[in-house]
Motif scaffolding. Structure first.
Motif, PDB file in Angstrom:
ATOM      1  N   ARG A 146      61.008  67.184  69.471  1.00 28.54           N
ATOM      2  CA  ARG A 146      61.873  67.292  70.610  1.00 28.54           C
ATOM      3  C   ARG A 146      62.458  66.115  71.174  1.00 28.54           C
ATOM      4  N   ASP A 147      61.816  65.178  71.129  1.00 25.85           N
ATOM      5  CA  ASP A 147      62.182  63.895  71.804  1.00 25.85           C
ATOM      6  C   ASP A 147      63.600  63.281  71.025  1.00 25.85           C
ATOM      7  N   VAL A 148      63.290  63.337  69.660  1.00 24.21           N
ATOM      8  CA  VAL A 148      64.501  63.189  68.757  1.00 24.21           C
ATOM      9  C   VAL A 148      65.811  63.817  69.127  1.00 24.21           C
ATOM     10  N   LEU A 149      65.627  65.311  69.163  1.00 23.42           N
ATOM     11  CA  LEU A 149      66.628  65.999  69.450  1.00 23.42           C
ATOM     12  C   LEU A 149      67.254  65.770  70.967  1.00 23.42           C
ATOM     13  N   ALA A 150      66.384  65.443  71.737  1.00 24.00           N
ATOM     14  CA  ALA A 150      66.858  65.170  73.352  1.00 24.00           C
ATOM     15  C   ALA A 150      67.756  63.921  73.129  1.00 24.00           C
ATOM     16  N   ALA A 151      67.132  62.750  72.243  1.00 23.35           N
ATOM     17  CA  ALA A 151      67.784  61.463  72.219  1.00 23.35           C
ATOM     18  C   ALA A 151      69.076  61.752  71.806  1.00 23.35           C
ATOM     19  N   ALA A 152      69.225  62.603  70.553  1.00 25.24           N
ATOM     20  CA  ALA A 152      70.510  62.556  70.030  1.00 25.24           C
ATOM     21  C   ALA A 152      71.431  63.527  70.621  1.00 25.24           C
ATOM     22  N   GLY A 153      71.192  64.315  71.837  1.00 30.45           N
ATOM     23  CA  GLY A 153      71.803  64.952  72.798  1.00 30.45           C
ATOM     24  C   GLY A 153      72.194  66.458  71.837  1.00 30.45           C
ATOM     25  N   ILE A 154      71.416  67.060  71.076  1.00 30.84           N
ATOM     26  CA  ILE A 154      71.615  68.327  70.418  1.00 30.84           C
ATOM     27  C   ILE A 154      70.604  69.272  70.686  1.00 30.84           C
ATOM     28  N   GLU A 155      69.672  69.009  71.692  1.00 25.58           N
ATOM     29  CA  GLU A 155      68.405  70.019  71.735  1.00 25.58           C
ATOM     30  C   GLU A 155      68.902  71.449  72.112  1.00 25.58           C
ATOM     31  N   ASP A 156      70.198  71.567  72.809  1.00 28.35           N
ATOM     32  CA  ASP A 156      70.596  72.858  73.327  1.00 28.35           C
ATOM     33  C   ASP A 156      71.394  73.629  72.242  1.00 28.35           C
ATOM     34  N   LEU A 157      71.314  73.026  71.176  1.00 31.18           N
ATOM     35  CA  LEU A 157      72.285  73.899  69.957  1.00 31.18           C
ATOM     36  C   LEU A 157      71.065  74.719  69.256  1.00 31.18           C
ATOM     37  N   PHE A 158      69.803  74.646  69.537  1.00 27.68           N
ATOM     38  CA  PHE A 158      68.877  75.514  68.718  1.00 27.68           C
ATOM     39  C   PHE A 158      68.041  76.249  69.697  1.00 27.68           C
ATOM     40  N   GLU A 159      67.633  77.672  69.181  1.00 26.53           N
ATOM     41  CA  GLU A 159      66.922  78.240  70.115  1.00 26.53           C
ATOM     42  C   GLU A 159      65.367  78.365  69.679  1.00 26.53           C
ATOM     43  N   GLU A 160      65.039  77.909  68.528  1.00 20.94           N
ATOM     44  CA  GLU A 160      63.546  77.691  68.308  1.00 20.94           C
ATOM     45  C   GLU A 160      63.287  76.409  67.691  1.00 20.94           C
ATOM     46  N   ARG A 161      61.969  75.861  67.781  1.00 21.47           N
ATOM     47  CA  ARG A 161      61.964  74.544  67.350  1.00 21.47           C
ATOM     48  C   ARG A 161      60.347  74.741  66.881  1.00 21.47           C
ATOM     49  N   ILE A 162      60.349  74.619  65.608  1.00 20.38           N
ATOM     50  CA  ILE A 162      58.756  74.585  64.943  1.00 20.38           C
ATOM     51  C   ILE A 162      58.576  73.238  64.268  1.00 20.38           C
TER      52      ILE A 162
END
Length: 247
Positions: A146-162
Motif C-alpha cells: 500500500r505504501d509503495v502504491l501511494a508513493a507511486a501515485g497509483i493506489e486509486d487505480l485498483f479496486e482490491e489489494r492482496i
C-alpha cells in the motif's frame, strides 16, 4: 481489447517489476543483506565467500515470494538451514525472521531515499483497463504494497489489494502457490478462467499457471523471456504498452 481474450474481464497485477520500478531496489536490498550474512558466516567457518547474485539468485529463489520464503529458498540453495525465530527477532539473531527483517529495513530505507516510480506503460494499461470496465487488483507478497502504491501515485487505480499483510491474516500461501491470486479473483467476484495475471517473477508466473487463470502475461524486464514461458506464461512482453499497441 487490451490484447486480452474476450472472456477475460478481470486483471490481476503483481507490483514490483510490473507496476513499479522497485524490483531492482528489492534485488539490491536482498544482495546487501545476504552478502553481509554470507560474508560473516564464511569468516566464521573458514570457507570461501560466495556472494548473492542479484540477477540469477534473485530471479530463481527470491523474486515474487513472501519474504521468509525467499530467505529459506535461497539459503537452502547454499545448503544452509536456520531456525525460524519470531517476527520480532532483532537484527543480531541468526534466524529466518531476523534476516527477513533486515532485508525489509534495507528496502524501506532505499525507497525513502530513492522514491518510487511507476512504469508509464503499466499506468497507461491499467488506466485503459479501468476505462474499459475491467476489474483490477494488485497481488503482491510485500507487506509494504500500500505504501509503495501511494508513493507511486497509483493506489486509486485498483479496486482490491492482496498483499503480504492480507496473506498473513488469511493464511494464504505465497507464490508460486496460487492462493493470493485466487483470493484477488474472489474479492472481485471473478472466476480464475475469466481473469488475467500479469507477472514479471518466475514464481508469480508459476502461481498464475497453477491457479488455472484465463491468461498469464509475463513481463520481461531482465531478459528472461524464455524462462517466463517455461514457467507458464502464455505470452511475454517487455512492457504492457505493447498490449495496448496490439489493439
Amino acid at each position: 481489447m487490451l490484447g486480452l481474450p474476450d472472456h477475460v474481464r478481470t486483471c490481476l497485477f503483481d507490483l514490483d517489476g510490473v507496476l513499479t520500478r522497485t524490483a531492482k531496489v528489492h534485488a539490491a536490498a536482498w544482495k546487501e543483506m545476504f552478502d553481509d550474512y554470507l560474508r560473516r558466516r564464511a569468516e566464521r567457518e573458514g570457507v570461501p565467500f560466495e556472494s548473492f547474485d542479484a540477477v540469477h539468485d534473485y530471479d530463481e529463489y527470491v523474486d515474487g515470494r513472501p519474504r521468509e520464503d525467499g530467505v529459506r529458498t535461497f539459503l537452502a540453495s547454499r545448503g544452509v538451514r536456520l531456525p525460524e525465530g519470531a517476527p520480532d527477532d532483532g537484527p543480531d539473531r541468526e534466524t529466518v525472521n531476523s534476516l527477513g527483517t533486515r532485508k525489509n529495513a534495507l528496502v524501506l530505507r532505499k525507497i525513502r531515499e530513492q522514491g518510487v516510480e511507476a512504469y508509464e506503460g503499466s499506468v497507461a494499461y491499467v488506466s485503459a483497463a479501468r476505462d474499459a470496465g475491467l476489474r483490477r487488483a494488485v497481488v503482491s507478497s510485500s507487506a509494504n504494497c500500500r505504501d509503495v502504491l501511494a508513493a507511486a501515485g497509483i493506489e486509486d487505480l485498483f479496486e482490491e489489494r492482496i498483499d503480504g499483510i492480507v496473506a498473513r491474516e488469511q493464511r494464504l500461501r505465497g507464490k508460486p502457490q496460487p492462493d493470493t491470486y485466487l483470493a484477488a479473483a474472489r474479492a472481485l467476484g471473478a472466476e480464475p478462467g475469466a481473469a488475467a495475471v500479469f507477472e514479471d517473477a518466475l514464481a508469480g508466473v508459476e502461481a498464475g499457471r497453477a491457479g488455472g487463470f484465463g491468461l498469464v502475461v509475463g513481463i520481461d524486464r531482465t531478459g528472461q523471456a524464455a524462462e517466463l514461458r517455461r514457467h507458464g506464461a502464455d505470452i511475454v512482453v517487455n512492457d504492457l504498452a505493447e498490449l495496448l499497441e496490439s489493439r
